[in-house]
Design an enzyme around this catalytic site. Sequence first.
Site, PDB file in Angstrom:
ATOM      1  N   ASN A   9      29.925  -5.195  -6.257  1.00  0.00           N
ATOM      2  CA  ASN A   9      29.834  -5.395  -4.807  1.00  0.00           C
ATOM      3  C   ASN A   9      28.940  -4.293  -4.213  1.00  0.00           C
ATOM      4  OD1 ASN A   9      30.476  -5.035  -2.023  1.00  0.00           O
ATOM      5  ND2 ASN A   9      32.319  -6.272  -2.288  1.00  0.00           N
ATOM      6  N   ASP A  69      40.038  -1.837  -6.257  1.00  0.00           N
ATOM      7  CA  ASP A  69      40.438  -3.213  -5.992  1.00  0.00           C
ATOM      8  C   ASP A  69      41.007  -3.211  -4.586  1.00  0.00           C
ATOM      9  OD1 ASP A  69      40.418  -5.876  -7.163  1.00  0.00           O
ATOM     10  OD2 ASP A  69      42.554  -5.838  -6.723  1.00  0.00           O
ATOM     11  N   PHE A 150      30.352  -5.874   4.883  1.00  0.00           N
ATOM     12  CA  PHE A 150      30.445  -7.067   4.020  1.00  0.00           C
ATOM     13  C   PHE A 150      31.817  -7.717   4.229  1.00  0.00           C
ATOM     14  CE2 PHE A 150      33.440  -5.490   0.843  1.00  0.00           C
ATOM     15  CZ  PHE A 150      33.356  -4.116   1.021  1.00  0.00           C
TER      16      PHE A 150
HETATM   17  P1  ITT Z   1      34.194  -5.767  -7.519  1.00  0.00           P
HETATM   18  O1  ITT Z   1      35.458  -6.367  -8.096  1.00  0.00           O
HETATM   19  O2  ITT Z   1      32.995  -5.985  -8.389  1.00  0.00           O
HETATM   20  O3  ITT Z   1      34.378  -4.343  -7.106  1.00  0.00           O
HETATM   21  P2  ITT Z   1      34.753  -7.595  -5.349  1.00  0.00           P
HETATM   22  O4  ITT Z   1      34.069  -7.879  -4.049  1.00  0.00           O
HETATM   23  O5  ITT Z   1      35.136  -8.762  -6.220  1.00  0.00           O
HETATM   24  O6  ITT Z   1      33.836  -6.561  -6.151  1.00  0.00           O
HETATM   25  P3  ITT Z   1      37.552  -6.989  -5.044  1.00  0.00           P
HETATM   26  O7  ITT Z   1      37.977  -7.787  -6.218  1.00  0.00           O
HETATM   27  O8  ITT Z   1      38.193  -5.640  -4.822  1.00  0.00           O
HETATM   28  O9  ITT Z   1      36.003  -6.700  -5.057  1.00  0.00           O
HETATM   29  O10 ITT Z   1      37.739  -7.894  -3.752  1.00  0.00           O
HETATM   30  C1  ITT Z   1      37.678  -7.304  -2.533  1.00  0.00           C
HETATM   31  C2  ITT Z   1      37.409  -8.344  -1.475  1.00  0.00           C
HETATM   32  O11 ITT Z   1      38.207  -8.010  -0.326  1.00  0.00           O
HETATM   33  C3  ITT Z   1      35.958  -8.283  -1.033  1.00  0.00           C
HETATM   34  O12 ITT Z   1      35.138  -9.177  -1.752  1.00  0.00           O
HETATM   35  C4  ITT Z   1      36.087  -8.652   0.439  1.00  0.00           C
HETATM   36  O13 ITT Z   1      36.190 -10.045   0.556  1.00  0.00           O
HETATM   37  C5  ITT Z   1      37.430  -8.030   0.822  1.00  0.00           C
HETATM   38  N1  ITT Z   1      37.242  -6.639   1.276  1.00  0.00           N
HETATM   39  C6  ITT Z   1      37.637  -5.484   0.641  1.00  0.00           C
HETATM   40  N2  ITT Z   1      37.238  -4.396   1.315  1.00  0.00           N
HETATM   41  C7  ITT Z   1      36.581  -4.847   2.387  1.00  0.00           C
HETATM   42  C8  ITT Z   1      35.895  -4.207   3.446  1.00  0.00           C
HETATM   43  O14 ITT Z   1      35.772  -2.891   3.504  1.00  0.00           O
HETATM   44  N3  ITT Z   1      35.344  -4.984   4.380  1.00  0.00           N
HETATM   45  C9  ITT Z   1      35.424  -6.314   4.322  1.00  0.00           C
HETATM   46  N4  ITT Z   1      36.009  -7.002   3.346  1.00  0.00           N
HETATM   47  C10 ITT Z   1      36.585  -6.284   2.371  1.00  0.00           C
END
Ligand code: ITT
Length: 193
Positions: A9, A69, A150
Amino acid sequence: MKIIFATQNKGKAKEVKAIFANSPFKIISLYGLGNEIEIEETGSTFQENSFIKAKAIFDIYKEPVIADDSGLEIEQLDGRPGVYSARYAGENCTFDDNNLKVIEELKKFPEPHRAKFISYAVFYDGKNRIETIGELHGQIIKEPRGTNGFGYDPIFIPDGFDSTLAELSLEEKNKISHRAKSFQKLKEALARI
Ligand code: ITT
């Protein structure tokens, strides 16, 4: 110390690199290593999934790793999307798809739509495993606003603010966010090992 951040991400990578700027730790993203690996998040909790990501990348590179996560828990939706935040609207969905799904589901509930972001951060180097947590409380709005950040940032207003997270700059988000809190704590713990 060089540390690999086990994330695909780019939004997260930017935030965490800024948190570790001016520290003894140099954060390298998977993107920077040219690694497009998709790690299957088979755990049922943020804690399990953060370690699954860290361990998977440690096993490849045998270098110190950090991972996060994270997700959004909405009270009126009984904590959803929770650990399914990334793919809430289905496989290969976009951030916009997820936001629209949340907005649709909240239509039948009165305002305010209380919610919180959670970040479970972890450091793993094959020997030390350090885990930290950060939370950010606020509410969901039904008209997305802003283009920074994001994920659910355009529909989340942190408590004490009038702007959504997507209307704040990276620096402003990094002063208050769940991820800023968890990784700040991790940075402090790392300075002690
Ligand atoms: P990685 O696993 O590769 O790190 P990912 O996006 O799949 O990337 P996660 O499994 O931790 O990461 O999912 C987190 C999701 O939660 C992310 O895709 C967003 O949809 C949401 N999210 C987490 N933190 C956020 C933030 O700071 N702002 C907005 N949405 C967030």
